[in-house]
Each structure stands twice: as structure tokens, then as C-alpha cells.
Design a protein around this motif. Structure first.
Motif, PDB file in Angstrom:
ATOM      1  N   HIS A  20       5.300   3.761  -9.264  1.00 46.75           N
ATOM      2  CA  HIS A  20       4.511   2.544  -9.461  1.00 46.75           C
ATOM      3  C   HIS A  20       4.493   1.696  -8.187  1.00 46.75           C
ATOM      4  N   ARG A  21       5.657   1.547  -7.562  1.00 48.79           N
ATOM      5  CA  ARG A  21       5.724   0.762  -6.315  1.00 48.79           C
ATOM      6  C   ARG A  21       4.854   1.388  -5.227  1.00 48.79           C
ATOM      7  N   ALA A  22       4.891   2.724  -5.123  1.00 48.45           N
ATOM      8  CA  ALA A  22       4.074   3.408  -4.113  1.00 48.45           C
ATOM      9  C   ALA A  22       2.588   3.192  -4.387  1.00 48.45           C
ATOM     10  N   GLU A  23       2.187   3.302  -5.652  1.00 53.74           N
ATOM     11  CA  GLU A  23       0.780   3.089  -6.000  1.00 53.74           C
ATOM     12  C   GLU A  23       0.358   1.653  -5.727  1.00 53.74           C
ATOM     13  N   MET A  24       1.214   0.688  -6.054  1.00 51.02           N
ATOM     14  CA  MET A  24       0.891  -0.719  -5.809  1.00 51.02           C
ATOM     15  C   MET A  24       0.793  -0.990  -4.302  1.00 51.02           C
ATOM     16  N   SER A  25       1.640  -0.352  -3.541  1.00 48.54           N
ATOM     17  CA  SER A  25       1.589  -0.511  -2.091  1.00 48.54           C
ATOM     18  C   SER A  25       0.268   0.033  -1.534  1.00 48.54           C
ATOM     19  N   GLN A  26      -0.179   1.174  -2.057  1.00 48.90           N
ATOM     20  CA  GLN A  26      -1.457   1.738  -1.621  1.00 48.90           C
ATOM     21  C   GLN A  26      -2.615   0.812  -1.981  1.00 48.90           C
ATOM     22  N   ILE A  27      -2.575   0.255  -3.182  1.00 52.01           N
ATOM     23  CA  ILE A  27      -3.635  -0.663  -3.605  1.00 52.01           C
ATOM     24  C   ILE A  27      -3.633  -1.894  -2.710  1.00 52.01           C
ATOM     25  N   GLN A  28      -2.474  -2.441  -2.442  1.00 53.00           N
ATOM     26  CA  GLN A  28      -2.376  -3.626  -1.594  1.00 53.00           C
ATOM     27  C   GLN A  28      -2.890  -3.322  -0.183  1.00 53.00           C
ATOM     28  N   ARG A  35      -5.159  -1.088   0.627  1.00 49.40           N
ATOM     29  CA  ARG A  35      -6.622  -1.007   0.564  1.00 49.40           C
ATOM     30  C   ARG A  35      -7.254  -2.391   0.491  1.00 49.40           C
ATOM     31  N   ILE A  36      -6.651  -3.294  -0.290  1.00 52.01           N
ATOM     32  CA  ILE A  36      -7.182  -4.656  -0.401  1.00 52.01           C
ATOM     33  C   ILE A  36      -7.119  -5.353   0.945  1.00 52.01           C
ATOM     34  N   LEU A  37      -5.985  -5.256   1.619  1.00 51.12           N
ATOM     35  CA  LEU A  37      -5.845  -5.903   2.929  1.00 51.12           C
ATOM     36  C   LEU A  37      -6.830  -5.310   3.939  1.00 51.12           C
ATOM     37  N   HIS A  38      -7.027  -3.994   3.889  1.00 52.68           N
ATOM     38  CA  HIS A  38      -7.985  -3.353   4.788  1.00 52.68           C
ATOM     39  C   HIS A  38      -9.391  -3.878   4.523  1.00 52.68           C
ATOM     40  N   PHE A  39      -9.763  -3.976   3.257  1.00 56.04           N
ATOM     41  CA  PHE A  39     -11.083  -4.500   2.897  1.00 56.04           C
ATOM     42  C   PHE A  39     -11.225  -5.939   3.384  1.00 56.04           C
ATOM     43  N   GLN A  40     -10.190  -6.754   3.191  1.00 52.82           N
ATOM     44  CA  GLN A  40     -10.250  -8.143   3.624  1.00 52.82           C
ATOM     45  C   GLN A  40     -10.368  -8.247   5.141  1.00 52.82           C
TER      46      GLN A  40
END
Length: 121
Positions: free
Chosen positions: A38-46, A48-53
């Protein structure tokens, strides 16, 4: 016979305790693995969000630069679409900046982990 029966009962209880401990250890291991995933998946999502921002911020800054570069008086004249465009970009930048600060908080706060750890004890 009574002693044999008591001895069998004692061994059965010991075996039951060992079985329960092993089962609990397996359960904790599965929980730890799930939490790690779960932590690894949340890190990947975060990420991607930071990259988009970052991409969004870069394109907005480029837009402002191009607007100022093509219209040197665009910042001082209060007419036309350029001012509306600039105003909209500034609002978007403010919104993106607020989201970035919110994301920084996520890394510092581990409330979910505390909740999960609190329920396990």
C-alpha cells in the motif's frame, strides 16, 4: 491413567498455543506485506501527482512568459483577452501551489500507519 490424561491435555494446550502463535505471526506478516505494498502504491500515486503538478506549473509559467514576451504592455494595460488569460493563469498557479503544500504534509503525517498500528496492539 489420570496422569496420562492430564499429560495429554497439557500437551494439547501447548500445541494449541504454538499453533495460535504461528497463526498470529503469519497474520502479522501478511498485514506487514499488505501495508508495504500500500505504501509503495501511494508513493507511486503521489509521484504521478507531483509530476503532473510540475508539468502544469511549467506550462503556466511558460504561458506567462510568452504572454509578457509578446505583449510588453500586457501587464499594465487592463483591456483585452490577455489580461483575462493572465488572471486565469495566476488563479491556476495559486491553486496548484496550494495542492503542492498539501502533498508535502502527506509525507510528514503518517496517521494511517498510526491508526493501523494502534488497532493491532
Amino acid at each position: 491413567m489420570k496422569k496420562e490424561s492430564e499429560e495429554r491435555e497439557r500437551r494439547r494446550r501447548e500445541e494449541q498455543l504454538i499453533f495460535e502463535r504461528e497463526r498470529e505471526e503469519r497474520m502479522h506478516k501478511r498485514i506487514d506485506e499488505t501495508l508495504s505494498q500500500h505504501r509503495a502504491e501511494m508513493s507511486q500515486i503521489q509521484t504521478r501527482i507531483l509530476h503532473f503538478q510540475q508539468q502544469n506549473l511549467t506550462s503556466q509559467l511558460l504561458g506567462i512568459f510568452l504572454l509578457v514576451d509578446h505583449h510588453p504592455t500586457g501587464l499594465s494595460d487592463h483591456t483585452g483577452a490577455s489580461n483575462h488569460y493572465l488572471s486565469q493563469m495566476m488563479q491556476n498557479l495559486h491553486h496548484v501551489n496550494g495542492m503542492v503544500h498539501g502533498d508535502a504534509r502527506v509525507e510528514e503525517d503518517a496517521q494511517e500507519d498510526q491508526f493501523i498500528d494502534g488497532t493491532m496492539t
